[in-house]
Design an enzyme around this catalytic site. Structure first.
Site, PDB file in Angstrom:
ATOM      1  N   ARG A 176       0.901  -1.156   0.000  1.00 42.35           N
ATOM      2  CA  ARG A 176       0.000   0.000   0.000  1.00 42.35           C
ATOM      3  C   ARG A 176       0.935   1.200   0.000  1.00 42.35           C
ATOM      4  NH1 ARG A 176      -0.511   4.881   3.210  1.00 42.35           N
ATOM      5  NH2 ARG A 176      -2.676   5.515   3.195  1.00 42.35           N
TER       6      ARG A 176
ATOM      7  N   ASP B 217       1.765   5.165   0.239  1.00 39.05           N
ATOM      8  CA  ASP B 217       1.267   6.418   0.797  1.00 39.05           C
ATOM      9  C   ASP B 217       1.366   7.556  -0.227  1.00 39.05           C
ATOM     10  OD1 ASP B 217       0.470   7.567   3.419  1.00 39.05           O
ATOM     11  OD2 ASP B 217       2.256   8.799   3.165  1.00 39.05           O
TER      12      ASP B 217
ATOM     13  N   GLU C 142      -2.496   5.268  -2.247  1.00 37.81           N
ATOM     14  CA  GLU C 142      -3.424   6.219  -1.638  1.00 37.81           C
ATOM     15  C   GLU C 142      -3.356   7.510  -2.451  1.00 37.81           C
ATOM     16  OE1 GLU C 142      -3.786   9.061   2.251  1.00 37.81           O
ATOM     17  OE2 GLU C 142      -1.957   8.719   1.146  1.00 37.81           O
TER      18      GLU C 142
ATOM     19  N   HIS D   9      -7.773   5.294   9.057  1.00 36.25           N
ATOM     20  CA  HIS D   9      -7.091   6.017  10.135  1.00 36.25           C
ATOM     21  C   HIS D   9      -7.018   7.518   9.918  1.00 36.25           C
ATOM     22  CE1 HIS D   9      -4.452   5.479   6.858  1.00 36.25           C
ATOM     23  NE2 HIS D   9      -3.336   5.816   7.460  1.00 36.25           N
ATOM     24  N   ASP D  10      -7.522   8.005   8.781  1.00 36.93           N
ATOM     25  CA  ASP D  10      -7.461   9.433   8.503  1.00 36.93           C
ATOM     26  C   ASP D  10      -8.829  10.098   8.540  1.00 36.93           C
ATOM     27  OD1 ASP D  10      -4.696   9.420   8.137  1.00 36.93           O
ATOM     28  OD2 ASP D  10      -4.883   8.836   6.037  1.00 36.93           O
TER      29      ASP D  10
HETATM   30  C1  NOJ Z   1      -1.550   9.381   4.390  1.00 37.45           C
HETATM   31  C2  NOJ Z   1      -1.616   8.508   5.577  1.00 37.45           C
HETATM   32  O1  NOJ Z   1      -2.699   7.675   5.501  1.00 37.45           O
HETATM   33  C3  NOJ Z   1      -1.677   9.439   6.745  1.00 37.45           C
HETATM   34  O2  NOJ Z   1      -2.058   8.789   7.900  1.00 37.45           O
HETATM   35  C4  NOJ Z   1      -0.322  10.081   6.837  1.00 37.45           C
HETATM   36  O3  NOJ Z   1      -0.249  10.968   7.910  1.00 37.45           O
HETATM   37  C5  NOJ Z   1      -0.044  10.850   5.547  1.00 37.45           C
HETATM   38  N1  NOJ Z   1      -0.316  10.075   4.396  1.00 37.45           N
HETATM   39  C6  NOJ Z   1       1.393  11.308   5.481  1.00 37.45           C
HETATM   40  O4  NOJ Z   1       2.238  10.198   5.378  1.00 37.45           O
END
Ligand code: NOJ
Length: 630
Positions: free
Chosen positions: A261, A263, A292, A361-362
């Site tokens: 995955r 980032d 992502e 988690h975001d």
């Molecule tokens: C996306 C991640 O899901 C998040 O949790 C993170 O803080 C940021 N990217 C920066 O890496």
């Protein structure tokens, strides 16, 4: 009357999976190497059920490592949300049987890399996105006293073997865009297995951009080259940086990682990703990769274009937002919002491989938006039965949520506190994961909307003669008539509730849709059997209803160029045709093939190119992904 209710036994399941070309056994290393190098493009991930774990918040398997190198970053009371709370790799290993029992087939774990060892405004890097050394593991995640060099530690190997012994896969979360922000005067100090190689404040070799933080999120230049929230942003045009990051990730893959995955993929130029994906898949062709692309949405074609141009799958934020709006937030568009997303599947080359989810988690957990467990149940059922690969955020099955500050970060990362295998959601996921593995209509097929209002959604998944009918009603009880379900006549039991339904003349009349009750009716047809099965996908052809795309070629399985005996593909969406071609006589041989389109008036249109060629493996499954040539 035929009854389509029960599942097959485990041995039947293995046989069915083998027949369908899903890998069920271990291949010898020599065979594997030949096979992968010559013939495969990508691993098949569509029948998986992913579970996303924040390592620090899942389970503390070894309390002696909790303080790590800096005890001030640890909070044993678990009151300070920015500090470490003790979760680790041994803790995950202890819970593999629990995860397996739930039907989880792959875990995605938050980044394991060694992190900066200091607090920034009361926050430690418990999340794993402030990396100091991409070749070392955060010592808090290992067993006590282990050397944390990736090359020396053993806890990671135990995790991999524990997963693989159970037929499960590991997806590692990786970051290529940045290292760390300014934490007490240090920024972007980067190490190569313990040796300092870059420092943002003394950047003699140009490893970093030195731009301000992004302020305009619509400005492409800023997105790519400015800093995300002050994180030291790598300068990817520096070949030494690229070699470092690729080598580091390859070394993790060599330890047995099955998927990545990635980032913040939106924040690096596409050429970087094309090179990165190419090199990584050359190194390990079977790795499954998704990125992502923050807040991806097919209504804005940029994110599908990114997925198509890089070949990596992406997290389906568009569907996530629609499900949350419809089911948790009571948006008046209701299920139409979700169907509107499915209607955009044509923008993707690989919509069936998108990673689907309802929270992460975001963002606040689904239940922080709406605590109604029945609506959560429908949301989970939706991602488990529609196109894409579902990903469950840890604790969802235990109804884990903390609603402080609306459940926003960091309150969306509570400590997992229960392992109850009797919750309704645990049991639903168990059944639906099994269904996904058995019924290819869900993992591979097309989706047809059968009935929709803001409150009611009925759809059919279909592939060859397999079918899966799904109905849900988020409003008050209602009764509807469905005139054409495309289900065989017979008696069906709902997979989740066991309620009985009769299909007669293809109709489901007087279908009582109880409030917030799920209905899932499944029929599993014959599976494709062959020595070698080619999973064939064709994109980029425009067809009209009733038309058929076929594969013709120089071997018996493709009709020896006799177009009447060509192999017919199935319509998946306006940009995708798909089929599984079983090869027996031609397994292990070189073949030539091309695509053709039977028009409604029986006119035939061949694609405009010389034949494509392929060397078929002796056995196993391969993926062809082709684009129609006009
Ligand atoms: C996306 C991640 O899901 C998040 O949790 C993170 O803080 C940021 N990217 C920066 O890496």
């Amino acid at each position: 009357m035929v009854s389509y209710s029960s599942y097959r036994s485990e041995s039947e399941e293995v046989a069915a999976k083998a027949a369908a070309g899903f890998h069920t056994d271990t291949v010898t290393p020599e065979k594997d190497a030949d096979f992968e190098f010559l013939f495969t493009r990508a691993i098949e991930f569509r029948q998986e059920t992913i579970y996303f774990i924040i390592v620090d918040r899942f389970n503390d398997g070894d309390s002696s490592n909790n303080e790590g190198p800096n005890p001030q970053l640890y909070d044993s009371t678990r009151q300070q949300w920015g500090k470490y709370w003790g979760g680790d790799i041994p803790g995950i290993i202890d819970k593999l049987d629990y995860l397996k029992a739930m039907g989880v087939t792959a875990i995605w774990i938050s980044p394991l890399f060694e992190q900066v060892e200091d607090l920034q405004f009361e926050n430690a890097a418990m999340h794993g996105y402030w990396t100091k050394d991409f070749k070392r593991i955060n010592p808090r995640f290992l067993a006590a006293d282990e050397d944390n060099s990736l090359f020396k530690c053993t806890a990671f190997d135990r995790l991999i073997s524990g997963l693989h012994q159970r037929g499960m896969k590991l997806i590692l979360d990786i970051v290529c865009n940045h290292s760390s922000p300014d934490v007490n005067g240090n920024k972007g100090k980067l190490y190569d297995d313990g040796v300092l190689i870059a420092d943002y404040y003394n950047d003699v070799n140009n490893w970093y951009y030195h731009n301000p933080p992004i302020t305009d999120w619509e400005d492409e230049e800023q997105l790519l080259y400015y800093e995300m929230a002050g994180l030291a942003t790598f300068n990817e045009s520096n070949i030494n940086y690229r070699n470092y990051i690729k080598t580091a990730i390859e070394q993790w893959l060599d330890r047995g990682v099955d998927g990545l995955r990635i980032d913040t993929v939106k924040h690096m130029p596409i050429w970087f990703w094309q090179e990165f994906i190419g090199d990584i898949q050359t190194h390990k062709p079977s790795v499954f990769i998704f990125g992502e692309w923050g807040f991806s949405n097919p209504h804005d074609t940029k994110s599908p274009q990114f997925a198509n141009d890089t070949g990596m799958s992406i997290l389906d934020f568009g569907l996530c937002g629609a499900i949350r709006a419809a089911l948790a937030q009571g948006d008046e568009g209701g299920f139409h919002l979700i169907q509107n997303i499915f209607d955009c599947d044509r923008f993707y080359n690989n919509a069936t491989e998108l990673i689907t989810f309802i929270d992460n988690h975001d963002m606040p957990r689904f239940q922080s938006l709406n605590p109604d467990r029945d609506l959560l149940r429908l949301a989970v059922m939706l991602i488990m039965t529609s196109r894409g690969i579902p990903c469950i955020y840890y604790g969802t099955e235990q109804y884990l949520h903390n609603d402080t500050n609306g459940g926003n970060d960091p309150y969306n990362r509570p400590m997992m506190d229960k392992w109850d295998t009797d919750t309704q959601l645990f049991q639903d996921i168990q059944l639906l994961s099994k269904l996904r593995r058995l019924n290819p209509a869900i993992s591979l097929g097309s989706q047809v909307e059968k009935y929709i209002t803001p409150d009611v959604f009925c759809y059919l998944r279909r592939y060859r003669d397999s079918r899966c009918f799904v109905a849900m009603n988020k409003g008050n009880q209602t009764t509807i008539d469905l005139e054409n379900t495309e289900l065989e006549d017979g008696e069906y039991n709902c997979i989740l509730t066991k309620r009985q339904f009769q299909v007669r003349g293809g109709k489901l009349l007087n279908l009582e849709l109880r409030s917030k009750e799920p209905i899932i009716l499944s029929y599993i047809g014959d599976r494709v059997k062959g020595k070698t099965i080619a999973r064939v996908q064709l994109n980029g052809i425009t067809t009209q209803p009733g038309e058929t795309v076929v594969v013709t070629g120089d071997c018996p399985e493709l009709g020896n160029w006799n177009i009447e005996r060509a192999y017919a593909l199935e319509y998946i969406n306006p940009n995708t045709w798909f089929g599984e071609i079983p090869f027996v006589e031609s397994a292990g041989r070189a073949i030539a093939y091309k695509y053709a389109l039977w028009r409604n008036n029986n006119a035939l249109l061949y694609e405009n190119s010389s034949s494509r060629r392929w060397i078929l493996a002796e056995q196993g499954t391969v993926k062809w992904q082709d684009v129609w040539k006009n």
